[in-house]
Design a protein around this motif. Sequence first.
Motif, mmCIF file in Angstrom:
data_model
loop_
_atom_site.group_PDB
_atom_site.id
_atom_site.type_symbol
_atom_site.label_atom_id
_atom_site.label_comp_id
_atom_site.label_asym_id
_atom_site.label_seq_id
_atom_site.Cartn_x
_atom_site.Cartn_y
_atom_site.Cartn_z
ATOM 1 N N GLY A 1 -8.365 0.481 6.666
ATOM 2 C CA GLY A 1 -7.406 -0.169 5.780
ATOM 3 C C GLY A 1 -5.953 0.084 6.118
ATOM 4 N N ARG A 2 -5.697 0.893 7.179
ATOM 5 C CA ARG A 2 -4.295 1.159 7.502
ATOM 6 C C ARG A 2 -3.573 -0.079 8.022
ATOM 7 N NH1 ARG A 2 -4.317 6.543 10.652
ATOM 8 N NH2 ARG A 2 -4.803 8.036 9.033
ATOM 9 N N ARG A 3 -4.371 -1.063 8.560
ATOM 10 C CA ARG A 3 -3.690 -2.221 9.130
ATOM 11 C C ARG A 3 -3.026 -3.076 8.055
ATOM 12 N NH1 ARG A 3 -8.049 -6.342 9.428
ATOM 13 N NH2 ARG A 3 -9.828 -5.292 8.471
ATOM 14 N N HIS A 4 -3.436 -2.895 6.783
ATOM 15 C CA HIS A 4 -2.779 -3.641 5.710
ATOM 16 C C HIS A 4 -1.684 -2.814 5.051
ATOM 17 C CE1 HIS A 4 -5.602 -6.810 6.137
ATOM 18 N NE2 HIS A 4 -6.633 -6.079 5.797
ATOM 19 N N ALA A 5 -1.341 -1.683 5.676
ATOM 20 C CA ALA A 5 -0.426 -0.738 5.027
ATOM 21 C C ALA A 5 0.918 -1.372 4.693
ATOM 22 C CB ALA A 5 -0.230 0.481 5.920
ATOM 23 N N VAL A 6 1.451 -2.186 5.607
ATOM 24 C CA VAL A 6 2.789 -2.759 5.379
ATOM 25 C C VAL A 6 2.768 -3.685 4.168
ATOM 26 C CG1 VAL A 6 4.614 -4.156 6.385
ATOM 27 C CG2 VAL A 6 3.383 -2.522 7.812
ATOM 28 N N LYS A 7 1.714 -4.537 4.099
ATOM 29 C CA LYS A 7 1.584 -5.449 2.958
ATOM 30 C C LYS A 7 1.446 -4.655 1.659
ATOM 31 C CE LYS A 7 -0.851 -9.030 5.392
ATOM 32 N NZ LYS A 7 -2.210 -9.492 5.631
ATOM 33 N N LEU A 8 0.592 -3.608 1.711
ATOM 34 C CA LEU A 8 0.367 -2.798 0.510
ATOM 35 C C LEU A 8 1.627 -2.085 0.048
ATOM 36 C CD1 LEU A 8 -3.128 -1.107 0.648
ATOM 37 C CD2 LEU A 8 -2.098 -2.266 -1.297
ATOM 38 N N ARG A 9 2.436 -1.655 1.014
ATOM 39 C CA ARG A 9 3.701 -1.015 0.655
ATOM 40 C C ARG A 9 4.569 -1.988 -0.132
ATOM 41 N NH1 ARG A 9 6.113 2.448 5.759
ATOM 42 N NH2 ARG A 9 4.551 4.099 5.697
ATOM 43 N N GLY A 10 4.612 -3.229 0.342
ATOM 44 C CA GLY A 10 5.391 -4.257 -0.349
ATOM 45 C C GLY A 10 4.875 -4.468 -1.760
ATOM 46 N N ILE A 11 3.540 -4.598 -1.868
ATOM 47 C CA ILE A 11 2.922 -4.816 -3.185
ATOM 48 C C ILE A 11 3.226 -3.633 -4.107
ATOM 49 C CG2 ILE A 11 0.685 -4.942 -4.371
ATOM 50 C CD1 ILE A 11 -0.311 -6.531 -1.870
ATOM 51 N N ALA A 12 3.085 -2.404 -3.575
ATOM 52 C CA ALA A 12 3.338 -1.212 -4.393
ATOM 53 C C ALA A 12 4.785 -1.171 -4.870
ATOM 54 C CB ALA A 12 3.013 0.054 -3.590
ATOM 55 N N LEU A 13 5.715 -1.457 -3.964
ATOM 56 C CA LEU A 13 7.140 -1.418 -4.324
ATOM 57 C C LEU A 13 7.455 -2.441 -5.410
ATOM 58 C CD1 LEU A 13 8.858 -1.063 -0.825
ATOM 59 C CD2 LEU A 13 9.055 0.532 -2.723
ATOM 60 N N VAL A 14 6.965 -3.683 -5.224
ATOM 61 C CA VAL A 14 7.282 -4.763 -6.171
ATOM 62 C C VAL A 14 6.644 -4.491 -7.529
ATOM 63 C CG1 VAL A 14 6.905 -7.209 -6.642
ATOM 64 C CG2 VAL A 14 7.674 -6.485 -4.386
ATOM 65 N N LEU A 15 5.347 -4.124 -7.529
ATOM 66 C CA LEU A 15 4.639 -3.936 -8.796
ATOM 67 C C LEU A 15 5.071 -2.665 -9.532
ATOM 68 C CD1 LEU A 15 0.964 -5.078 -8.133
ATOM 69 C CD2 LEU A 15 2.788 -6.282 -9.320
ATOM 70 N N ALA A 16 5.403 -1.617 -8.788
ATOM 71 C CA ALA A 16 5.751 -0.355 -9.461
ATOM 72 C C ALA A 16 7.192 -0.345 -9.943
ATOM 73 C CB ALA A 16 5.505 0.826 -8.525
ATOM 74 N N THR A 17 8.072 -1.105 -9.282
ATOM 75 C CA THR A 17 9.491 -1.014 -9.652
ATOM 76 C C THR A 17 10.103 -2.367 -10.062
ATOM 77 O OG1 THR A 17 10.298 -1.336 -7.395
ATOM 78 C CG2 THR A 17 9.764 0.910 -8.038
ATOM 79 N N GLY A 18 10.065 -3.358 -9.185
ATOM 80 C CA GLY A 18 10.781 -4.617 -9.427
ATOM 81 C C GLY A 18 10.264 -5.390 -10.624
#
Lengths: 245, 289
Positions: free
Chosen positions: B225-242
């Motif tokens: 699952g590390r290959r989706h890490a960049v996408k997941l980082r984006g999702i985490a940032l947007v959902l947790a903060t924005g």
Amino acid sequence: MTCLPVTTQKKLGLAIDLDTCVGCQACVTACKGWNDQGYGAPLSDQSPYGAEPSGTFLNRVHSYAVQPIDGLAQTINFPRSCLHCEDAPCVPVCPTGASYKRAEDGIVLVNEDACIGCGLCAWACPYGAREMDAAAGVMKKCTLCVDRIYNENLPEEDREPACVRGCPTGARHFGDFADPDSKVSRLSAERGGYALMPDLGTKPVNRYLPPRKKDQRSEASVLAPLLDIRASGFAGWLDRVLGKI
Amino acid sequence: MHPAPSVILFSVLSGAGFGLLAYLGFGFVHLYGWLAFLWWGLGYGLAIIGLFASTFHLGNPWRAWRAFSQWRSSWLSREAWASVATLLSCAPMALSDWLSLDLPRSFGVLGGVCALITVFTTAMIYTQIKAVPRWHHWITPLMFLTFALTGGAILAGQNGLAQLLCGLLLGVMLAVYRIGDGQFARRAQTLGSATGLGVIGEVTVFEQAHTAGNYLLREMIYVVGRRHAVKLRGIALVLATGVPAVLLLLPGIWGAGLAAVCHLIGALAARWLFFAEAEHVVGLYYGKR
């Protein structure tokens, strides 16, 4: 308490000779065989004859290819097990006190009756020396065969770790590194024995003896002079004519 | 590192729960009667569900009581003490708010401090591990505390403060990724240095030590699952903060409720990455990370 002892009277450990190790896996088998009986929960296997076999081992032998800048590549077999570190990072992290280092001889052990199987000690070990047993749910690690080395029911020559006893090439040596005159201390000093990843501050007791420097032959083969055949007579004439065309 | 669902659930839920208990303890929210009971209950519930979930990954959970014994050396043991201390020390203030006993606020402050200490001890369990360079940095406790304070602020209905903290959390998460990505390289460990064979020449894996999987490969060398890490980082940032910061602008309880759900989903994604992206140095011996 899982605080580490300040000093230990003895520093029992292994000196592993990377020059003599042939990677036969006898130490792996001997270790598994001995630790399947006696001390603590047996080293279990999961689906040993199935499609995805897996099991607990306290000793693993890796094989590496090393390519020097000049000269031929070398195959180096590399046994990896607990190094019985003086500053063992696996001990203080244990929340239950199951993980401990003995003040008398420096052996790092697990009291399996107190182990909750949280796995934090295995995370803390940089060397991958600890494996959780999937059947018993407790952490397993090299005991330095604590149930052999002091066992007076065994003949004296058997009072050493199973991996050392089982090694057919004599690549594994057991002894006290706190005593500068012990066999392992002298061997390590002579051969330039080194510790693994010393910059992590774990102060491993075990030492690895580096492979000896390989001879470098000036010619590719001892048969090389025989290859330089000069034809004479008719064959020699033919050779010269054909070479000119 | 293997991202065990029980540990991810535990640290996210109990983190938000302890954050909420801190706000309630410090007296940011003035609630009385059954409303106080509900909110304190939510804080307690999240913290307790999280603690309970954490026992699921143990090999022998019935011995968990032994984890209280080694507080002098073990952060995991200190976490056990801190969490029990929080649950006990918050009780007088919770009862006081519910039954209008008018106890002095200092009781609540004590509980709030204990709650934040608990989050810190949880973070230190990971921070102390030198063998996982990505975790071994002061930014790890800062991230855990910021998550707890942000989640707590959203749950406590502190909209303005929560929006500020969402901004801070965004900064901290970006710093975590920035610093974390260079941590393994800063350790300067390679297969050559880990085996000590690098002095001879370039070391590569010739043959693996075992053909099948083992505990180390499953637990410490988790690469799925590390290959989706960049996408997941984006999702985490947007959902947790924005997204929560925007949702908190909506009037009424629905905005806050949606913001809380969004934030927790983002926090779960971030916590999954916290484990999945962490590389243990033992992977070097296997030529994997």
